[in-house]
Design a protein around this motif. Structure first.
Motif, PDB file in Angstrom:
ATOM      1  N   GLY A 148       0.788  -1.224   0.000  1.00  0.00           N
ATOM      2  CA  GLY A 148       0.000   0.000   0.000  1.00  0.00           C
ATOM      3  C   GLY A 148       0.817   1.269   0.000  1.00  0.00           C
ATOM      4  N   THR A 149       0.495   2.163   0.940  1.00  0.00           N
ATOM      5  CA  THR A 149       1.166   3.463   1.001  1.00  0.00           C
ATOM      6  C   THR A 149       2.327   3.467   1.992  1.00  0.00           C
ATOM      7  N   LEU A 150       2.812   2.301   2.367  1.00  0.00           N
ATOM      8  CA  LEU A 150       3.958   2.249   3.285  1.00  0.00           C
ATOM      9  C   LEU A 150       5.169   2.941   2.666  1.00  0.00           C
ATOM     10  N   LEU A 151       5.438   2.681   1.396  1.00  0.00           N
ATOM     11  CA  LEU A 151       6.561   3.334   0.726  1.00  0.00           C
ATOM     12  C   LEU A 151       6.278   4.817   0.501  1.00  0.00           C
ATOM     13  N   ASP A 152       5.044   5.150   0.141  1.00  0.00           N
ATOM     14  CA  ASP A 152       4.690   6.566  -0.014  1.00  0.00           C
ATOM     15  C   ASP A 152       4.935   7.322   1.298  1.00  0.00           C
ATOM     16  N   THR A 153       4.579   6.672   2.402  1.00  0.00           N
ATOM     17  CA  THR A 153       4.775   7.272   3.715  1.00  0.00           C
ATOM     18  C   THR A 153       6.257   7.486   4.001  1.00  0.00           C
ATOM     19  N   ALA A 154       7.074   6.508   3.661  1.00  0.00           N
ATOM     20  CA  ALA A 154       8.522   6.638   3.856  1.00  0.00           C
ATOM     21  C   ALA A 154       9.066   7.790   3.025  1.00  0.00           C
ATOM     22  N   ARG A 155       8.575   7.920   1.803  1.00  0.00           N
ATOM     23  CA  ARG A 155       9.030   9.019   0.937  1.00  0.00           C
ATOM     24  C   ARG A 155       8.617  10.369   1.513  1.00  0.00           C
ATOM     25  N   MET A 156       7.378  10.459   1.979  1.00  0.00           N
ATOM     26  CA  MET A 156       6.900  11.706   2.571  1.00  0.00           C
ATOM     27  C   MET A 156       7.741  12.091   3.791  1.00  0.00           C
ATOM     28  N   ARG A 157       8.003  11.130   4.657  1.00  0.00           N
ATOM     29  CA  ARG A 157       8.793  11.415   5.862  1.00  0.00           C
ATOM     30  C   ARG A 157      10.211  11.849   5.503  1.00  0.00           C
ATOM     31  N   GLN A 158      10.779  11.215   4.474  1.00  0.00           N
ATOM     32  CA  GLN A 158      12.149  11.563   4.076  1.00  0.00           C
ATOM     33  C   GLN A 158      12.215  12.965   3.488  1.00  0.00           C
ATOM     34  N   ILE A 159      11.212  13.363   2.719  1.00  0.00           N
ATOM     35  CA  ILE A 159      11.185  14.699   2.129  1.00  0.00           C
ATOM     36  C   ILE A 159      11.074  15.764   3.220  1.00  0.00           C
ATOM     37  N   ILE A 160      10.187  15.526   4.188  1.00  0.00           N
ATOM     38  CA  ILE A 160      10.034  16.484   5.291  1.00  0.00           C
ATOM     39  C   ILE A 160      11.317  16.554   6.118  1.00  0.00           C
ATOM     40  N   ALA A 161      11.912  15.398   6.392  1.00  0.00           N
ATOM     41  CA  ALA A 161      13.151  15.358   7.186  1.00  0.00           C
ATOM     42  C   ALA A 161      14.256  16.160   6.517  1.00  0.00           C
ATOM     43  N   GLN A 162      14.343  16.066   5.194  1.00  0.00           N
ATOM     44  CA  GLN A 162      15.358  16.836   4.472  1.00  0.00           C
ATOM     45  C   GLN A 162      15.139  18.330   4.625  1.00  0.00           C
ATOM     46  N   GLN A 163      13.885  18.757   4.572  1.00  0.00           N
ATOM     47  CA  GLN A 163      13.590  20.181   4.695  1.00  0.00           C
ATOM     48  C   GLN A 163      13.879  20.699   6.098  1.00  0.00           C
ATOM     49  N   VAL A 164      13.606  19.851   7.104  1.00  0.00           N
ATOM     50  CA  VAL A 164      13.784  20.269   8.491  1.00  0.00           C
ATOM     51  C   VAL A 164      15.226  20.079   8.942  1.00  0.00           C
TER      52      VAL A 164
END
Length: 315
Positions: A148-164
């Motif tokens: 499902g969206t487990l990988l999408d979730t990982a991608r979202m978290r990684q993008i936010i982490a990079q910005q922060v």
């Protein structure tokens, strides 16, 4: 049942990456690969087996097998079927008819030998495939679910982490709904160390607030960008499978967004969508109904309608 036996169906790019990632978990004692291209499967098994001599890899028994090996498997991972290729329309749903047929054939073989193994579906469109696999084979609902969206979730978290500028494992939140174009992010569930997403700029002394639209678009386009660049995706989805395997084998009861068949949850039935679930030794042990805004509920319903329309066109 062999508590540490995994059967991997499909030895393509995703299957091969999953095979090697599973070995690195050091949790599996037996790993069986099934593919209609037996030579390809044999090559992947032989190549992977050479890693077991190194200290970082488990000494698992890796071999090519048949569906009869499903009889005592703890977990079965389904990756078989074609994927989107560069130059094709970037929509996972175009694979629906072909991969639905493949999944039906695979499930008919699996169920000759077991209804006890936990089945993880990876084949796209994963929500459609998961729903058909469960309903056509009448497989126990908690024992069959998609990445499902487990990988999408990982991608979202990684993008936010990079910005922060923090470790992505400290970002919490989910991408929910369809693993596809209608997925959405419930922003009220996104935080870092309890700091809501709308307050991250102040807490972490950022120059500007998180651009939610940019995060969302980056999350949605990531898979297709990778396909255009290298021809396929493999590493991220392989690690997603491993995250689920680890949660099952160690009975972690981790809360992960996976594609499950809904039966009234979120006022939705007769479709598989990604929602947060407690994952442990018995599979998807509990579906959580997290708080959603009225707009997010509308988006969830839109995901369900999109998939219902696709299911109605599959023979």
């Amino acid at each position: 049942m062999n508590a540490n036996k995994v059967v991997l169906i499909g030895a393509g790019m995703v299957g091969a990456a999953t095979l090697n990632s599973i070995l690195m978990l050091n949790l599996v004692s037996e790993l069986v690969v099934i593919d209609q291209n037996v030579q390809r499967a044999q090559g992947e098994v032989m190549d992977a087996s050479h890693t077991t001599a190194f200290a970082y890899s488990s000494g698992a028994n890796i071999r090519v097998g048949t569906y009869a090996d499903c009889k005592d498997a703890r977990i079965i991972v389904m990756t078989a079927g074609p994927s989107i290729k560069p130059g094709e329309k970037m929509d996972r749903q175009i694979l629906a008819q072909q991969n639905a047929g493949i999944m039906t054939q695979v499930m008919s073989e699996i169920t000759k030998y077991t209804q006890d193994a936990i089945i993880i579906t990876v084949t796209n469109p994963v929500d459609v495939v998961t729903y058909l696999a469960k309903t056509r084979a009448n497989y126990p609902g908690n024992k069959i679910f998609g990445t499902g969206t487990l990988l999408d979730t990982a991608r979202m978290r990684q993008i936010i982490a990079q910005q922060v500028g923090v470790d992505s494992k400290n970002v919490h939140g989910y991408v929910l709904g369809e693993h596809g174009n209608s997925a959405f992010i419930p922003w009220n569930l996104v935080d870092i160390a309890g700091v809501p997403v709308d307050q991250l700029d102040r807490a972490f002394h950022m120059k500007a607030p998180i651009d939610k639209e940019k995060v969302f678009e980056g999350t949605k386009s990531a898979g297709f960008d990778i396909i255009q660049l290298k021809g396929y995706t493999s590493s991220g989805i392989a690690m997603s499978v491993c995250r689920l395997i680890k949660a099952i084998i160690l009975d972690e009861r981790s809360i992960l967004p996976i594609s499950v068949v809904l039966d009234g949850h979120y006022d939705t039935k007769n479709v598989a969508l990604s929602v947060p679930c407690v994952v442990g030794k018995n599979g998807a042990e509990h579906i959580l109904e997290v708080p959603l805004t009225s707009e997010e509920r509308r988006q969830f319903k839109q995901c369900a309608q999109n998939l219902t329309d696709i299911l109605g066109k599959i023979s």
